[in-house]
Scaffold this motif. Structure first.
Motif, PDB file in Angstrom:
ATOM      1  N   VAL A   1      29.983   6.176  70.457  1.00 30.85           N
ATOM      2  CA  VAL A   1      29.246   7.402  70.092  1.00 30.85           C
ATOM      3  C   VAL A   1      30.112   8.201  69.127  1.00 30.85           C
ATOM      4  N   GLU A   2      29.537   8.540  67.976  1.00 36.40           N
ATOM      5  CA  GLU A   2      30.301   9.344  67.012  1.00 36.40           C
ATOM      6  C   GLU A   2      30.239  10.815  67.429  1.00 36.40           C
ATOM      7  N   LEU A   3      31.400  11.435  67.513  1.00 34.06           N
ATOM      8  CA  LEU A   3      31.457  12.840  67.916  1.00 34.06           C
ATOM      9  C   LEU A   3      31.469  13.730  66.678  1.00 34.06           C
ATOM     10  N   VAL A   4      31.000  14.943  66.845  1.00 32.47           N
ATOM     11  CA  VAL A   4      31.098  15.913  65.753  1.00 32.47           C
ATOM     12  C   VAL A   4      31.966  17.071  66.242  1.00 32.47           C
ATOM     13  N   ALA A   5      32.294  17.960  65.297  1.00 33.57           N
ATOM     14  CA  ALA A   5      33.236  19.052  65.605  1.00 33.57           C
ATOM     15  C   ALA A   5      32.823  19.774  66.885  1.00 33.57           C
ATOM     16  N   GLY A   6      33.766  20.007  67.739  1.00 31.80           N
ATOM     17  CA  GLY A   6      33.505  20.766  68.969  1.00 31.80           C
ATOM     18  C   GLY A   6      33.240  19.884  70.182  1.00 31.80           C
ATOM     19  N   ASP A   7      32.738  18.656  69.961  1.00 30.71           N
ATOM     20  CA  ASP A   7      32.383  17.779  71.088  1.00 30.71           C
ATOM     21  C   ASP A   7      33.592  17.465  71.964  1.00 30.71           C
ATOM     22  N   ALA A   8      34.703  17.119  71.308  1.00 27.73           N
ATOM     23  CA  ALA A   8      35.876  16.654  72.071  1.00 27.73           C
ATOM     24  C   ALA A   8      36.398  17.753  72.988  1.00 27.73           C
ATOM     25  N   ASP A   9      36.362  18.998  72.497  1.00 25.40           N
ATOM     26  CA  ASP A   9      36.850  20.112  73.329  1.00 25.40           C
ATOM     27  C   ASP A   9      35.986  20.267  74.574  1.00 25.40           C
ATOM     28  N   VAL A  10      34.687  20.144  74.396  1.00 24.24           N
ATOM     29  CA  VAL A  10      33.782  20.283  75.550  1.00 24.24           C
ATOM     30  C   VAL A  10      34.009  19.128  76.518  1.00 24.24           C
ATOM     31  N   LEU A  11      34.143  17.910  75.982  1.00 28.64           N
ATOM     32  CA  LEU A  11      34.346  16.742  76.850  1.00 28.64           C
ATOM     33  C   LEU A  11      35.649  16.867  77.646  1.00 28.64           C
ATOM     34  N   ALA A  12      36.654  17.485  77.020  1.00 29.00           N
ATOM     35  CA  ALA A  12      37.934  17.646  77.724  1.00 29.00           C
ATOM     36  C   ALA A  12      37.832  18.709  78.822  1.00 29.00           C
ATOM     37  N   ALA A  13      36.864  19.630  78.678  1.00 29.42           N
ATOM     38  CA  ALA A  13      36.810  20.760  79.614  1.00 29.42           C
ATOM     39  C   ALA A  13      35.861  20.533  80.798  1.00 29.42           C
ATOM     40  N   VAL A  14      34.852  19.705  80.615  1.00 25.04           N
ATOM     41  CA  VAL A  14      33.857  19.549  81.703  1.00 25.04           C
ATOM     42  C   VAL A  14      34.458  18.682  82.817  1.00 25.04           C
ATOM     43  N   PRO A  15      34.418  19.152  84.064  1.00 24.39           N
ATOM     44  CA  PRO A  15      34.998  18.379  85.175  1.00 24.39           C
ATOM     45  C   PRO A  15      34.350  17.006  85.332  1.00 24.39           C
ATOM     46  N   VAL A  16      35.160  16.046  85.802  1.00 26.48           N
ATOM     47  CA  VAL A  16      34.726  14.656  85.933  1.00 26.48           C
ATOM     48  C   VAL A  16      34.330  14.351  87.378  1.00 26.48           C
ATOM     49  N   GLN A  17      35.061  14.919  88.333  1.00 27.92           N
ATOM     50  CA  GLN A  17      34.825  14.576  89.745  1.00 27.92           C
ATOM     51  C   GLN A  17      33.736  15.440  90.368  1.00 27.92           C
ATOM     52  N   ARG A  18      33.747  16.725  90.076  1.00 27.16           N
ATOM     53  CA  ARG A  18      32.747  17.578  90.735  1.00 27.16           C
ATOM     54  C   ARG A  18      31.667  17.995  89.730  1.00 27.16           C
ATOM     55  N   TRP A  19      30.463  18.223  90.291  1.00 23.73           N
ATOM     56  CA  TRP A  19      29.333  18.676  89.485  1.00 23.73           C
ATOM     57  C   TRP A  19      29.463  20.183  89.236  1.00 23.73           C
ATOM     58  N   THR A  20      29.104  20.629  88.030  1.00 20.04           N
ATOM     59  CA  THR A  20      29.170  22.055  87.688  1.00 20.04           C
ATOM     60  C   THR A  20      27.791  22.501  87.210  1.00 20.04           C
ATOM     61  N   GLU A  21      27.374  23.674  87.664  1.00 22.30           N
ATOM     62  CA  GLU A  21      26.059  24.199  87.261  1.00 22.30           C
ATOM     63  C   GLU A  21      25.990  24.324  85.731  1.00 22.30           C
ATOM     64  N   LEU A  22      24.864  23.923  85.166  1.00 19.36           N
ATOM     65  CA  LEU A  22      24.674  23.997  83.716  1.00 19.36           C
ATOM     66  C   LEU A  22      24.879  25.422  83.210  1.00 19.36           C
ATOM     67  N   THR A  23      24.368  26.406  83.970  1.00 16.60           N
ATOM     68  CA  THR A  23      24.477  27.801  83.519  1.00 16.60           C
ATOM     69  C   THR A  23      25.941  28.230  83.413  1.00 16.60           C
ATOM     70  N   VAL A  24      26.763  27.731  84.326  1.00 12.33           N
ATOM     71  CA  VAL A  24      28.203  28.050  84.278  1.00 12.33           C
ATOM     72  C   VAL A  24      28.812  27.446  83.014  1.00 12.33           C
TER      73      VAL A  24
END
Ligand SMILES: Cc1cc2nc3c(=O)[nH]c(=O)nc-3n(C[C@H](O)[C@H](O)[C@H](O)COP(=O)(O)O)c2cc1C
Length: 396
Positions: free
Chosen positions: A48-71
């Motif tokens: 998947v080709e990433l665009v600016a900003g994607d990598a930062d979000v991918l690094a920040a979203v937790p992998v083990q626990r689910w997080t509310e979309l609104t958060v």
């Protein structure tokens, strides 16, 4: 809705060099480098080709626990979250992208080491013709290789001068040495001959069959084979494409090593088996001619049950396959048959035909065995002339 990031993700900054007219017109070399950021996530079936900003979000979203979309939306650009969810790098706990979530869960459950998962899943071919890329790059022959790349690194990585070496005694040759010397990769199968059923059964039993079963404790039997296996787990099994064996209908089979029996599988029509064989071995016709092709299929989950998220686990599985292939060569040689192994294979075609999920069961190599033809059409490495007689031997 809650989100989490996929379990395994490597991000590769990739440079590709292409033709650039502007560079040429400006007096340059006509080449321009393009830079892309690619996400390699083994639960997806593509990069998947990433665009600016994607990598930062991918690094920040937790992998083990689910997080509310609104958060997450409070901290990150909603459009970026939506794009990453859409392509399967972020996963949701509702019905959105269920397919990718299930693939991700399968990957988590199998116990893959992340680097190994990326190497295994992204090393697969779909419709490659072996040698075509080398031909396009002008490396098809040994002469072209030498001309373009210069000589290869030397045959031996020497660590002393000749005078410093301790000479060792040569072993007196015996029957085992003679067998080893006759082991040659076969590229000249008889394309018409049928393999004797007894030889076929002997090959499977010797190479893949259980020689003994040991019940260590309830729920855990250990299989003894004629080759070593990391952890004694023997995760690699034989899936067969039978083309010409006496008493066995052409088609696809799984070999049951404990029952020493064939398990018939849904097969392409007989007339299509030859084309499928060719596709399996990436258009190497001289290998596809073998009366039996054996897909070495490793059940990763069995090995990773013990070696969980282990940096060496995938290597162990690959080494196991190498041992099986050497036993296949030696067994074939002893029976007067030719044999080969190749890693130049179209894994996805094999997975589809045999119904294998590559996250759980991967094809590491394809072997083949059967009768040699009488004439050598394609090259084999037989400097000792243990298989093909010298010219002089022909005329005697
Ligand atoms: C992992 C592996 C992959 C191989 N792949 C190919 C292949 O794609 N095509 C082929 O013709 N031979 C293949 N070979 C066979 C080698 O070319 C062969 O072993 C080597 O040239 C030495 O020759 P010998 O096996 O006759 O001693 C492969 C061997 C190994 C161990």
């Amino acid at each position: 809705m809650r989100l989490r990031r996929c379990a395994v993700l490597l991000i590769e900054p990739r440079e590709s060099i292409g033709f650039d007219l502007d560079s040429l017109l400006a007096g340059g070399d006509g080449l321009a480098a393009g830079h892309r950021l690619l996400a390699l996530a083994p639960h997806l079936d593509r990069e998947v080709e990433l665009v600016a900003g994607d990598a930062d979000v991918l690094a920040a979203v937790p992998v083990q626990r689910w997080t509310e979309l609104t958060v997450l939306q409070a901290a990150h650009e909603p459009a970026v979250l939506a794009r990453l969810l859409d392509c399967g790098l972020l996963l949701s706990d509702d019905h959105t992208g269920t397919h990718w979530r299930e693939r991700d869960e399968r990957l988590r459950a199998t116990g893959w080491h992340p680097h190994a998962a990326v190497a295994q899943l992204f090393g697969r071919w779909s419709d490659v013709k072996s040698g075509e890329a080398a031909q396009q790059a002008g490396y098809a022959t040994l002469n072209e290789l030498l001309e373009k790349l210069g000589p290869p690194p030397p045959t031996v990585g020497e660590r002393s001068t000749a005078a410093q070496r301790m000479a060792l005694a040569l072993p007196p040759p015996n029957a085992f040495d003679a067998l080893l010397r006759r082991r040659v990769t076969c590229r000249n199968f008889d394309p018409a001959a049928y393999l004797d059923n007894e030889l076929f059964c002997t090959m499977l039993h010797r190479v893949f069959g259980a020689q003994a079963m040991l019940d260590i404790m309830p729920g855990n039997s250990v299989m003894k084979r004629n080759s070593p296996s990391g952890g004694g787990l023997h995760p690699t099994e034989a899936y067969l494409l039978v083309q010409r064996v006496q008493g066995v209908a052409p088609g696809l089979y799984h070999y049951h090593p404990v029952a020493h029996a064939l398990e018939p599988l849904a097969s392409p029509a007989s007339a299509e088996l030859g084309d499928f064989a060719l596709r399996c071995v990436a258009a190497q016709r001289y290998l596809a001619d073998a009366p039996v092709l054996v897909m070495l299929v490793s059940r990763f989950a069995r090995s990773f049950w013990k070696y969980r998220n282990h940096a060496k686990a995938h290597r162990v599985v690959v080494l196991d396959a190498g041992h099986l292939s050497q036993n296949l060569y030696l067994s074939a040689t002893e029976l007067g048959l030719g044999a080969f192994v190749t890693a130049a294979i179209n894994e996805t075609a094999i997975e589809r035909a045999f119904g294998l999920d590559p996250l759980h069961e991967g094809v590491l190599a394809v072997c083949g065995f059967g009768m040699r033809g009488n004439t050598q059409r394609d090259d084999e490495l037989d400097p000792l002339h243990t298989v093909w007689p010298r010219e002089a031997d022909h005329t005697e």
